[in-house]
Design an enzyme around this catalytic site. Structure first.
Site, PDB file in Angstrom:
ATOM      1  N   HIS A 121       0.246  -1.022   0.118  1.00  0.00           N
ATOM      2  CA  HIS A 121       0.000   0.367  -0.298  1.00  0.00           C
ATOM      3  C   HIS A 121       0.814   1.318   0.194  1.00  0.00           C
ATOM      4  O   HIS A 121       2.045   1.620   0.293  1.00  0.00           O
ATOM      5  CB  HIS A 121      -0.680  -0.013   1.475  1.00  0.00           C
ATOM      6  CG  HIS A 121      -1.445   0.972   1.731  1.00  0.00           C
ATOM      7  ND1 HIS A 121      -1.716   2.553   1.760  1.00  0.00           N
ATOM      8  CD2 HIS A 121      -3.237   0.967   1.443  1.00  0.00           C
ATOM      9  CE1 HIS A 121      -2.697   3.546   1.492  1.00  0.00           C
ATOM     10  NE2 HIS A 121      -3.859   2.090   1.348  1.00  0.00           N
ATOM     11  N   ASP A 197       2.702  -4.159   7.123  1.00  0.00           N
ATOM     12  CA  ASP A 197       1.951  -3.705   7.788  1.00  0.00           C
ATOM     13  C   ASP A 197       0.849  -4.830   7.820  1.00  0.00           C
ATOM     14  O   ASP A 197       0.779  -5.219   6.902  1.00  0.00           O
ATOM     15  CB  ASP A 197       1.655  -2.689   6.767  1.00  0.00           C
ATOM     16  CG  ASP A 197       0.572  -2.405   6.369  1.00  0.00           C
ATOM     17  OD1 ASP A 197      -0.515  -2.139   7.007  1.00  0.00           O
ATOM     18  OD2 ASP A 197       0.443  -1.464   4.746  1.00  0.00           O
ATOM     19  N   GLN A 200      -4.672  -5.058   6.415  1.00  0.00           N
ATOM     20  CA  GLN A 200      -5.042  -6.576   5.900  1.00  0.00           C
ATOM     21  C   GLN A 200      -5.456  -8.105   7.099  1.00  0.00           C
ATOM     22  O   GLN A 200      -6.572  -8.396   7.095  1.00  0.00           O
ATOM     23  CB  GLN A 200      -5.456  -6.704   4.573  1.00  0.00           C
ATOM     24  CG  GLN A 200      -5.433  -5.643   3.659  1.00  0.00           C
ATOM     25  CD  GLN A 200      -6.924  -5.054   3.491  1.00  0.00           C
ATOM     26  OE1 GLN A 200      -7.897  -5.821   3.660  1.00  0.00           O
ATOM     27  NE2 GLN A 200      -7.097  -3.790   3.411  1.00  0.00           N
ATOM     28  N   LYS A 223     -11.134  -1.743  10.061  1.00  0.00           N
ATOM     29  CA  LYS A 223     -10.555  -3.001   8.986  1.00  0.00           C
ATOM     30  C   LYS A 223     -11.065  -4.292   9.706  1.00  0.00           C
ATOM     31  O   LYS A 223     -11.537  -5.335   9.415  1.00  0.00           O
ATOM     32  CB  LYS A 223      -9.362  -2.320   8.064  1.00  0.00           C
ATOM     33  CG  LYS A 223      -8.540  -2.190   8.269  1.00  0.00           C
ATOM     34  CD  LYS A 223      -9.318  -1.148   6.679  1.00  0.00           C
ATOM     35  CE  LYS A 223      -7.931  -0.716   5.960  1.00  0.00           C
ATOM     36  NZ  LYS A 223      -8.511  -0.273   5.094  1.00  0.00           N
ATOM     37  N   CYS A 361      -4.559   2.635  -3.557  1.00  0.00           N
ATOM     38  CA  CYS A 361      -3.565   2.982  -3.296  1.00  0.00           C
ATOM     39  C   CYS A 361      -1.628   2.315  -3.253  1.00  0.00           C
ATOM     40  O   CYS A 361      -1.244   1.624  -2.262  1.00  0.00           O
ATOM     41  CB  CYS A 361      -3.911   3.306  -1.576  1.00  0.00           C
ATOM     42  SG  CYS A 361      -4.958   4.725  -1.699  1.00  0.00           S
TER      43      CYS A 361
END
Length: 547
Positions: A121, A197, A200, A223, A361
């Protein structure tokens, strides 16, 4: 007990609202809906506990402080951190990554290296680019094929100058989940910091940062059914104690003098100012809600839907699948071979099916896989079999409707070939449903010929994810326009716009009530400032061109 998405869905009041009875929500990678418990906790904080935390000692302040530190401890349990002191509250994963980048890189030397991947991202690329430019650092990318990294070749880009490895725990564009255990083995024993990261990943799997072995982990509450505006940064306590703060202000200090300050211990060192206290309270409710669920069953349900979607879309002629079922967190990404991704999005939206179209993104990845915009379908535990069946049927209907080209390709000069005289507003207003209006717009799009000569960067309409180009010339105080686009819908909407503005004076154009016209035609949604909406961007471009 078998997991029931229908029963799970009852926790989410948005779906029971009258306007959402038909809603098929498949944009969960962007944000999930919120259960009633989260909504209630947000308001409950303002009703019963509203005061600034860690400041005063009165009853409300004590209660606010207790809420913050209770949720911090619950967040530590959520990802199995060793201590609550390893949890820092941020606005989301983006702010957390910026905090880590600014703090870690300030102590690196010119020539040190940062390793990322093409899967990332923008939030896990741009901060590192900024730090590389500021401190003379080098960015290196894991080898890839068509944008998909070969994580088993990570060690090829590691050397004695590698100080940071920052990688996605799951792609927001393709759903791909890297093998974190294999990555950990390649990083073992090296003098570097490993950042994940997990925006998700945390939404679909139980996370155990100690088992993973990373140094830092970031995620966003919205999320995983929590509120927006709050996220988590996990960092090893031993590392946090050595890191300088990123932002200065109240609460992150132990003592302030006129020319020097002594900083607080982590985690407060990294939480300047007033935190989003109601969002933290709602985050606590989200964590409690998830703790009551069978997350393994939820994940199995999502995997079943994702596999079914891939299988059905593969059968459709005219769909190019980009994602794969294997190691997928719940995302199906594809490109329609006929028409345009944004055209399909509008078609789905009129059937109340919400998906995301664009680069998500993740522009380096989308360009590498050969697209400029993809359709992204992302499931959650409340997604039902009926939801995905409606999506597949709608895509099939779209492809059938556009199975043959509308007209032969033709190219003209910028100022000839567009015949708008045959476009009559009553033809559009007479269409009472979206499918008929869509077909009419497709017919109108034939009026806009291809104009390769205006497809220049300076003529690109900003704010329209479907590429569109618009130019104008002035003759005796009147303005004439030329338009081109990759999207048939944008061409059709552009033809409508040009039929109203072409050949008019600047004053006449400025006084046009486009909003009322579109309301009358039942197309007012196209005046939205939504990122993917080309018409609003075209209107702004027309007004900018006439000065």
């Amino acid at each position: 007990m078998t997991f029931s998405p229908e029963v799970f869905k009852r926790h989410f009041p948005l779906f029971s609202q009258p306007e959402n009875k038909r809603l098929v929500y498949l944009d969960n990678a962007a944000t999930t809906q919120k259960p009633q418990a989260v909504i209630d906790a947000f308001g409950d904080f303002y009703l019963h506990s509203n005061a600034n935390a860690h400041r005063a000692s009165h009853r409300l302040a004590r209660r606010a402080t207790e809420t913050v530190e209770r949720v911090r401890a619950e967040a530590a349990t959520f990802i199995n951190a060793a201590s609550a002191a390893e949890i820092i509250f941020c606005r989301g994963a983006t702010e957390a990554l910026n905090l880590i980048a600014n703090s870690l890189c300030s102590e690196l030397r010119a020539g040190d290296e940062i390793v990322v991947s093409t899967l990332e991202h923008h939030a896990n690329i741009v901060p590192w680019q900024m730090m590389a430019q500021r401190y003379g650092l080098h960015l290196r990318y894991i080898p890839h094929t068509a944008g998909v990294p070969h994580f088993n070749r990570l060690d090829e880009v590691l050397n004695e100058r590698t100080r940071i490895v920052s990688l996605s725990g799951g792609s927001n564009a393709l759903g791909l989940r890297p093998d974190l255990a294999h990555i950990a083995r390649q990083l073992e024993g090296r003098n570097l910091r490993w950042i994940i990261d997990g925006a998700q990943l945390a939404a679909h799997e139980n996370v155990d940062v100690r088992e993973i072995g990373c140094d830092f982990f970031v995620c966003s509450a919205h999320k995983f059914y929590g509120p927006s505006g709050i996220g988590l940064l996990y960092g090893r306590e031993s590392l946090l104690k050595t890191m300088p703060p990123w932002q200065g202000g109240g609460e992150m200090i132990a003592e302030v003098d006129l020319f020097d300050s002594r900083y607080a211990e982590p985690p407060h060192r990294f939480e300047p100012g007033t935190s989003p206290l109601a969002s933290i309270a709602a985050l606590g409710a989200a964590l409690a809600f998830l703790d009551q669920q069978d997350r393994a069953a939820m994940a199995a349900h999502e995997q079943k839907l994702t596999a079914w979607l891939h299988g059905q879309l593969e059968k459709l002629s005219g769909v190019h699948l980009l994602s794969e079922v294997r190691n997928n967190l719940g995302i199906t990404a594809f490109i329609p071979e006929h028409g345009n991704a944004a055209d399909l999005m509008h078609w789905l939206d009129e059937r109340d099916i919400a998906v995301r179209v664009g680069h998500h993104c993740a522009q380096p990845l989308i360009r590498a896989v050969g697209g400029s915009a993809t359709v992204r379908v992302s499931v959650a535990a409340y997604t039902t079999q009926s939801d995905v069946e409606q999506l597949v049927q709608a895509v099939a209907d779209y492809l059938a409707d556009l199975s043959a080209p509308l007209t032969a390709r033709r190219e003209v000069s910028a100022w000839s070939g567009d015949d708008l005289s045959a476009l009559k507003l009553e033809q559009l207003s007479a269409r009472r449903n979206w499918q008929d209006r869509y077909r009419e717009l497709m017919r109108w799009s034939r009026a806009i010929a291809e104009k390769p000569q205006i497809r220049q960067p300076e003529h690109l309409v900003q704010g329209c994810e479907s590429h569109a180009w618009l130019v104008c010339r002035e003759e005796e105080g009147r303005y004439f326009f030329a338009l081109d686009s990759d999207s048939r819908v944008v061409k059709g909407l552009g033809a409508l716009l040009l039929s109203q503005v072409d050949g008019r004076t600047a004053d006449e154009i400025r006084t046009l009530d486009i909003k009322s016209l579109f309301t009358e035609l039942g197309m007012e949604k196209h005046l939205s400032e939504s990122r993917s909406n080309g018409f609003y961007a075209l209107v702004r471009r027309v007004l900018a061109l006439i000065g």
